[in-house]
Design an enzyme around this catalytic site. Structure first.
Site, mmCIF file in Angstrom:
data_model
loop_
_atom_site.group_PDB
_atom_site.id
_atom_site.type_symbol
_atom_site.label_atom_id
_atom_site.label_comp_id
_atom_site.label_asym_id
_atom_site.label_seq_id
_atom_site.Cartn_x
_atom_site.Cartn_y
_atom_site.Cartn_z
ATOM 1 N N GLU A 129 55.469 -50.807 -33.421
ATOM 2 C CA GLU A 129 56.155 -51.469 -34.545
ATOM 3 C C GLU A 129 57.155 -52.527 -34.094
ATOM 4 O O GLU A 129 58.294 -52.556 -34.558
ATOM 5 C CB GLU A 129 56.817 -50.413 -35.433
ATOM 6 C CG GLU A 129 55.808 -49.399 -35.975
ATOM 7 C CD GLU A 129 56.425 -48.327 -36.868
ATOM 8 O OE1 GLU A 129 57.659 -48.198 -36.895
ATOM 9 O OE2 GLU A 129 55.651 -47.612 -37.534
ATOM 10 N N GLU A 180 46.577 -44.305 -37.188
ATOM 11 C CA GLU A 180 47.338 -43.369 -38.025
ATOM 12 C C GLU A 180 46.813 -43.327 -39.456
ATOM 13 O O GLU A 180 47.575 -43.255 -40.418
ATOM 14 C CB GLU A 180 48.825 -43.761 -38.026
ATOM 15 C CG GLU A 180 49.418 -43.882 -36.631
ATOM 16 C CD GLU A 180 50.919 -44.189 -36.611
ATOM 17 O OE1 GLU A 180 51.581 -44.073 -37.654
ATOM 18 O OE2 GLU A 180 51.416 -44.545 -35.528
HETATM 19 C C1 XIL Z 1 56.037 -40.051 -38.586
HETATM 20 C C2 XIL Z 1 55.748 -38.570 -38.527
HETATM 21 O O1 XIL Z 1 54.498 -38.325 -39.120
HETATM 22 C C3 XIL Z 1 56.827 -37.799 -39.249
HETATM 23 O O2 XIL Z 1 56.649 -36.396 -39.075
HETATM 24 C C4 XIL Z 1 58.201 -38.194 -38.727
HETATM 25 O O3 XIL Z 1 59.206 -37.559 -39.501
HETATM 26 C C5 XIL Z 1 58.390 -39.691 -38.787
HETATM 27 O O4 XIL Z 1 57.320 -40.331 -38.088
HETATM 28 N N1 XIL Z 1 54.447 -44.840 -37.911
HETATM 29 C C6 XIL Z 1 54.389 -44.208 -36.698
HETATM 30 C C7 XIL Z 1 54.473 -42.721 -36.637
HETATM 31 O O5 XIL Z 1 54.153 -44.847 -35.676
HETATM 32 O O6 XIL Z 1 55.121 -42.288 -35.483
HETATM 33 C C8 XIL Z 1 55.173 -42.160 -37.847
HETATM 34 O O7 XIL Z 1 55.101 -40.738 -37.789
HETATM 35 C C9 XIL Z 1 54.562 -42.696 -39.110
HETATM 36 C C10 XIL Z 1 54.698 -44.195 -39.168
#
Ligand code: XIL
Length: 465
Positions: free
Chosen positions: A182, A299
């Site tokens: 990010e 994701e």
């Molecule tokens: C999220 C997790 O799923 C949650 O459990 C945590 O509280 C916050 O992070 N982008 C990403 C991930 O790269 O690491 C994030 O994961 C979701 C958004």
């Protein structure tokens, strides 16, 4: 059209007809309880690796078995993020949950797509502070301090992982890692980069530095000698399905490559929703296919909105089917597709409505059926034979794989379904017992049964003695 099949005979049916019988359609899961046994393994239907984000809750018991059966790789949802590697005294060690995931992957033959080395979130505040707790400045010494923290973090993570599970490229399940996460801005900053603490203190060069350290550690110092880049290094971001964000992402990747930064892959998080056209994901992938990088969907999740209704779950099944069709059509560009969790209520987006592939009781959702149904039908032929055994009709389905790749299919019948994985040129058979002397006419079944529907009609009222 389907050929009619008669009891007692055996017929070989060509691939076009088999298409209706394999894997099953989105609407075939009205009966959720039955769905678990009827589901093929998602990993067997895809040429790219299929993954799931997990934590310790998913490494044992029935859900651990489900993860191992359905997926090729796992990602730690939280426990390999920067802050997970330090105790309260800022001492580097492996979190017990990360250790559980590494051990699980190693024991079950799963790969690990690591997440993530350098990020603005879930990172200890002290990374960006001096020993007095003051924010680091852009002075040379503060920049050196932060770069050294990055270096020792990345090398420390690589060392701990290799100590636990072997050198990379020699049995260590880690085969990819999100190096930076990010880093692209959501607004139109001049250079398109997020104004994070990393950026404020080190400028764009922090991204180059992270990849160079990761390459030295994962593909050098802690790699099996002679292994060829055993850990693929990824950049990862969200909203890449939006053209504006994507253009900034592309520009950065082009700059990194022009500078010779060792980047292997581009990740698309794809935290989407039902209103995002799947063509936007296709566009995101297509934009990078000529850029000398591999790609990953890192994701994926697709909440339905609330309240969750069965028609929304069906719409979600259609969405997952269409999304996976986009991925299958771009398989040569994709290293992996990861879903951000396994069961709905465990999702970080649970409040937005049931975003994942499995219900909480581990049964398959229409979403899983959709993802499975997107797989191109392999070239197979099917024989169906019936006989009487102790007063019961036994139906034997034999499937030949006439193609040149391993075929993963599900044969669905009115009496049950069976997932079969068949080597090129090979065959597999399964016998289904009807458990009844006669088959009730009009028994409910879903679209996956179309091939055998004529058979069922022939059975109605038939007896076996
Ligand atoms: C999220 C997790 O799923 C949650 O459990 C945590 O509280 C916050 O992070 N982008 C990403 C991930 O790269 O690491 C994030 O994961 C979701 C958004």
């Amino acid at each position: 059209m389907l050929k009619r099949i008669t009891i007692g005979g055996a017929r070989r049916i060509a691939a076009a007809a088999v298409a209706l019988a394999v894997v099953g359609g989105v609407t075939a899961v009205a009966d959720a309880a039955a769905a678990t046994d009827t589901a093929a393994a998602l990993k067997d239907t895809a040429p790219f690796a299929v993954g799931a984000a997990i934590d310790q809750r998913e490494v044992s018991g029935a859900v651990g078995d489900l993860v191992a059966a359905q997926f090729d790789q796992v990602t730690a949802e939280n426990h390999m993020k920067p802050d997970a590697w330090y105790d309260a005294n800022r001492v580097l060690r492996m979190h017990s949950q990360a250790a559980a995931i590494v051990d699980f992957a190693k024991n079950r033959g799963l790969e690990i797509y690591g997440h993530t080395l350098v990020w603005h979130a879930q990172t200890p505040k002290w990374f960006f502070q001096n020993s007095s707790g003051e924010a680091l400045t852009t002075s040379q010494s503060d920049q050196d301090l932060l770069r050294e923290r990055m270096r020792s973090h990345i090398f420390g993570v690589a060392r701990l992982l290799s100590e636990r599970a072997g050198l990379f490229g020699d049995g260590n399940p880690v085969t990819a890692f999100d190096v930076v996460n990010e880093v692209i801005s959501d607004g139109p900053e001049s250079d398109g980069l997020r104004r994070s603490e990393w950026y404020r203190i080190l400028g764009e060069g922090f991204i180059d530095q992270a990849f160079r350290y990761a390459d030295e550690a994962f593909n050098g110092l802690y790699a099996e000698p002679g292994a060829e880049r055993p850990v693929k290094l990824f950049i990862n971001d969200y909203n890449t399905e939006l053209a504006s964000k994507r253009s900034r992402y592309i520009a950065l990747v082009d700059r990194l490559r022009a500078r010779g930064v060792p980047i292997d892959g581009v990740g698309h998080q794809f935290h989407v929703r039902l209103t995002v056209p799947v063509s936007a994901m296709a566009d995101a992938i297509d934009a990078f296919t000529t850029r000398g990088v591999t790609q990953a969907v890192t994701e994926l999740d697709v909440p339905t909105g609330t309240p969750v209704t069965s028609s929304l779950l069906d719409a979600q099944g259609t969405y997952y089917r269409d999304a996976f069709a986009v991925f299958h059509a771009r398989a040569s560009a994709l290293r992996s597709v990861t879903v951000w969790g396994v069961t709905d209520s465990r999702s970080w987006r649970a409040a937005d409505g049931a975003p994942l592939l499995f219900f909480d009781d581990l049964s398959a959702k229409p979403a899983l059926r959709g993802a499975l149904a997107a797989a191109p039908v392999p070239p197979v032929e099917l024989d169906v034979a019936t006989r009487c055994v102790a007063g019961r009709v036994v139906l034997t389905a034999t499937v030949w794989n006439t193609g040149s790749a391993t075929a993963a299919i599900t044969v669905s019948t009115p009496f049950g379904s069976r997932a079969l994985t068949i080597a090129p040129g090979g065959r597999a058979a399964h016998a289904f017992s009807t458990r009844a002397v006669s088959i009730p006419a009009g028994a409910a079944h879903g679209t996956g049964l179309d091939l055998l529907a004529p058979l069922e009609a022939s059975y109605a009222g038939a007896s076996c003695s």
